[in-house]
Design a protein around this motif. Structure first.
Motif: not given
Length: 844
Positions: A474-486, A516-532
């Motif tokens: 999941d992390e690559n898809r989430m990162s791609e979605l957030l990167a395009q927005w940010e 949904h974007l806010r949900k991903l941004e929230s998860e980015d700061s916790v779970y995506l950072a932990a995954i990396e």
């Protein structure tokens, strides 16, 4: 108040009495006694008095660490989500404030601890006799906002409070820019302060965003919440006597007065529209934070400052002045020369000719306008594309083509998403991308639509909002979605707003997508950072010089800390298979190595990459594997000579040493079995049968195990006695080894082979040898005591593996010869042999 919070009704001995709270240092005497004589005390790295402490003492404090407040005669402590936590009597504060009592021990960040003491206040504070009154006057008079009068503090700024909720029908987005716990205004030492509570869109004082430290409010200051809509001018007054109000400074700026009027000069109608806050909010509500509560704020992409650019007045062009003069001449306003008149007439004729050409050449554009006006959007797209193919830079045609494209195809796309047919939605987007090829204006908007489609498809794949996040999935898809927005949030929001204004049906999906974007941004700061972080640890452990054996514990820690992090079982399974494969490679024994190769099925990218590297540099080639498998099949079927002939044919190549060892073992087994058959019935035959059985691998040497099974059955009692003898020896050696304290790190680091190391290594190898022999024989005899032997062998194997790994990690500092000698003493010598089942056995 949420269930379980400290109740204000728990008065305690200080209720209804003014008191100071003293924090007496226990861990850092240099901090001195901290006296808290205000209702609110801030704990943070840059707050007084902590800012003046030594850096080491406050290193574990966060910028906004905790707050201590006094309310209704009781004192409370609240943690603000600090990194290293706040404790009261050793109990970690979570989302809820905790009531403080005299004698409690409060700790901040692990290093600073204080003893709490309450002391009656002997002297009243001077500034307490002059209560502060604060008026918030709207900066803009055209928005219909009401002034806010504050007479009691603290005041919680919240979109759920009627102060702002009353505007939700007229300004739904602007109200949603304000968080539920946005900021609070409080008074300290007679001065009002504003503190942001981690709001989504920020709090601004004089155009500057409030950081992690409260900011004092001056008379005449500008104060805004969430953007430039709820923006106010601050007016301060102090009450010196009951009924008498003294204005300390000018209560409002000229600009504010001109737009809204002074509060002091308000009419009765104005007073009816003023919001009076006469009851203070509770600090318990302000600092009771539910960290897991999802935010429902909207993100304001146009944050302060609000730059207003005055419109310029255009100067008249030469043509306009000329026509004006010409008109005046024809109207008799002034005399004009004949030359000028002729020039003017010629110019008018030329303009008429040009206009005629433009009119007749603009047929396509007029057709495009007509098609759009009559709702024939798809034909309009074709006309627009044909026109833009010849006139690619015509902005008016681009805008019309974009409108036609959105109105003609977006409803179909919305319908596909509503039915959760994401393949169908992607097909519509693909068609829109093709149709927008000649329209650069439309391409940007189609990109936004495609992004929304990918976002919604991903969220639908998760089935629910709190679904687990799968590592390596999941992390690559989430990162791609957030990167395009940010990449440019403001530009993306402007384009999406434009789509919504063109096709109003898009608005509902737009709101869902932002949620949904806010949900991903929230998860980015916790779970995506932990995954990396975890992926980085895995990459480092698998790199040359890394320690993959230590990964299992780290992966287990991540599973405990991040319960929604899924896929860790796949990583653990890949790690287990990789370690078995790697250790088999290091053993240089073809049997267990090929067995591990056949069992390994890696499912995660880093281990798949490691498998490819091993295949390229370390593993036997497919030809070697195939030939060895033929040898193993022949050997298991009792065809000893063909098996050994096959091994002899493999004598060359990079695995020659392993083939030679395998051949020597098989020759010894075949020779000993032949001798055993010749000595049947002779004296000592029973002992030779038992000895031969101990040398066999139950899996690799299956044919020979079955061949002597009848002899073993008749010798069962004697075999059991032999197994018990080995087991007792193993238990005695293992007990003595542990009593001596094992092999310590100082013994492993010795620059020579000391007697202590030799003694402990001998005990360890003796225990292992006895347990291995006993376990093998008891399993073969199907004895009840086999479980006891297996358990003892597992304990000893774990210690042997630990000692081997620890010695190998010292390879950079130990002499290679000494390292090899130490490894040999604890069971790493080449005379031992590990069979296909992974257990070592003696060479016969």
């Amino acid at each position: 108040m949420a269930p379980g919070e400290a109740s204000v009704a728990e008065a305690g001995p200080m209720l209804h009495k003014a008191f100071d709270l003293l924090l007496e240092p226990e861990s850092y005497p240099a901090a001195g006694v901290i006296r808290i004589d205000e209702n609110l005390f801030a704990v943070g790295r840059f707050e007084a008095p902590f800012a003046s402490c030594e850096a080491d003492a406050v290193a574990q404090l966060s910028r906004r660490h905790a707050r201590i407040f006094i309310e209704n005669g009781a004192a409370y402590a609240a943690d603000l989500g600090s990194k290293n936590g706040t404790t009261v009597n050793g109990v970690l504060l979570r989302e809820k404030p905790m009531r403080l009592q005299s004698g409690d021990v409060i700790g901040f960040g692990g290093k600073l601890t204080f003893r709490v003491r309450m002391e009656p206040r002997a002297v009243a504070r001077a500034y307490a006799a002059q209560p502060v009154h604060l008026t918030l006057t709207p900066e803009r008079g055209d928005l219909g906002l009401h002034p806010v009068e504050l007479a009691e503090f603290p005041f919680l700024v919240s979109k759920a409070d009627e102060t702002f909720l009353q505007y939700s029908d007229r300004y739904p987005h602007q109200v949603n820019y304000v968080s539920r716990r946005h900021a609070h205004i409080f008074v300290k030492a007679g001065i009002p302060f504003v503190e942001d509570l981690g709001s989504t869109n920020g709090t601004f004082v004089d155009g500057k965003r409030v950081g992690e430290i409260a900011v004092p409010l001056q008379d005449g200051a500008s104060l805004a919440f969430g953007g430039n809509h709820f923006a106010y001018i601050v007016s301060l007054r102090r009450e010196t006597e009951p009924g008498a109000i003294t204005t300390t400074t000018a209560t409002i700026t000229t600009t504010a007065a001109s737009s809204t009027g002074s509060a002091a000069q308000a009419t009765p109608d104005d007073l009816d529209k003023t919001t009076f806050i006469t009851t203070a909010h509770s600090f318990l509500d302000i600092f009771c934070v539910d960290q897991g509560q999802p935010s429902d704020d909207e993100i304001n992409r146009e944050i302060l400052p609000d730059e207003r650019v005055p419109a310029r007045r255009r100067s008249r062009s030469r043509f306009v002045r000329f026509v004006s003069d010409l008109g005046a001449a024809f109207g008799g306003g002034q005399a004009v020369e004949r030359r000028v008149l002729f020039c003017g007439l010629a110019f008018v004729a030329a303009m008429i000719a040009i206009g005629s050409v433009l009119y007749f050449s603009g047929t396509a554009e007029r057709d495009l306008k007509s098609l759009v006006a009559h709702g024939d959007y798809r034909n309009a797209v074709s006309v627009a594309n044909a026109y833009l193919g010849k006139h690619p830079d015509d902005p008016h045609a681009m805008v019309l083509g974009t409108e036609a494209l959105l109105k003609g195809y977006l409803p179909d796309w919305l319908d596909q998403l509503k039915r959760r047919n994401f393949d169908g939605a992607r097909s519509v987007v693909s068609q829109m991308e093709t149709l927008a090829a000649t329209n650069s204006d439309a391409r940007f908007l189609v990109d936004e639509i495609a992004w929304i489609g990918r976002l919604e498809a991903f969220m639908a794949s998760r089935e629910r909002a709190d679904a687990p996040i799968r590592i390596y999935a999941d992390e690559n898809r989430m990162s791609e979605l957030l990167a395009q927005w940010e990449s440019d949030p403001s530009a993306h929001q402007r384009r999406l707003d434009r789509i919504a204004s063109t096709v109003p049906a898009f608005r509902d999906l737009y709101a869902v997508a932002l949620s949904h974007l806010r949900k991903l941004e929230s998860e980015d700061s916790v779970y995506l950072a932990a995954i990396e972080r975890l992926k980085g640890s895995i990459d480092r452990a698998l790199a040359p010089g890394g320690d993959p054996d230590a990964l299992s514990g780290e992966i287990a820690d991540y599973a405990d800390k991040y319960p929604r992090l899924a896929g860790l079982d796949r990583v653990q399974d890949d790690l287990r298979q990789y370690l078995a494969l790697k250790h088999a490679v290091q053993s240089r024994e073809l049997g267990p190595l090929i067995d591990a190769m056949q069992k390994a099925r890696f499912t995660t990218p880093p281990f798949q990459a490691q498998r490819r590297q091993l295949e390229a540099h370390s593993l036997p080639t497919p030809d070697v594997v195939q030939r060895y498998m033929a040898v193993s099949d022949a050997w298991r079927n009792g065809k000893a000579e063909p098996a050994m002939t096959g091994l002899r044919s493999m004598a060359g190549g990079p695995w020659a040493d392993a083939v030679s060892a395998e051949l020597a073992h098989k020759q010894a087994v075949a020779s000993q079995f032949a001798d055993l058959q010749k000595s049947r019935g002779a004296q000592g035959y029973d002992d030779r049968v038992l000895s031969f059985d101990e040398s066999l691998d139950p899996l690799a040497d299956t044919w020979f195990v079955n061949a002597i099974q009848p002899d073993l059955s008749t010798l069962r009692q004697k075999a059991l006695e032999r197994a018990d003898e080995w087991l007792n020896r193993a238990q005695t050696a293992w007990t003595q080894y542990r009593t001596n304290g094992g092999i310590g790190g100082d013994q492993r680091l010795e620059t020579g082979l000391s007697d202590g190391f030799r003694k402990q290594a001998k005990l360890l190898t003796g225990a292992w040898s006895g347990a291995q022999r006993a376990a093998q024989l008891l399993r073969q005899l199907k004895a009840d005591r086999s479980a006891l032997a297996d358990k003892l062998l597992a304990e000893i194997n774990a210690e042997v593996d630990l000692q081997r790994r620890s010695l190998l990690q010292l390879s950079p500092v130990l002499d290679p010869g000494l390292l090899s000698a130490k490894l040999a003493l604890i069971g790493e010598d080449k005379s031992s042999y590990k069979g296909a089942n992974g257990e070592e056995r003696r060479a016969p």
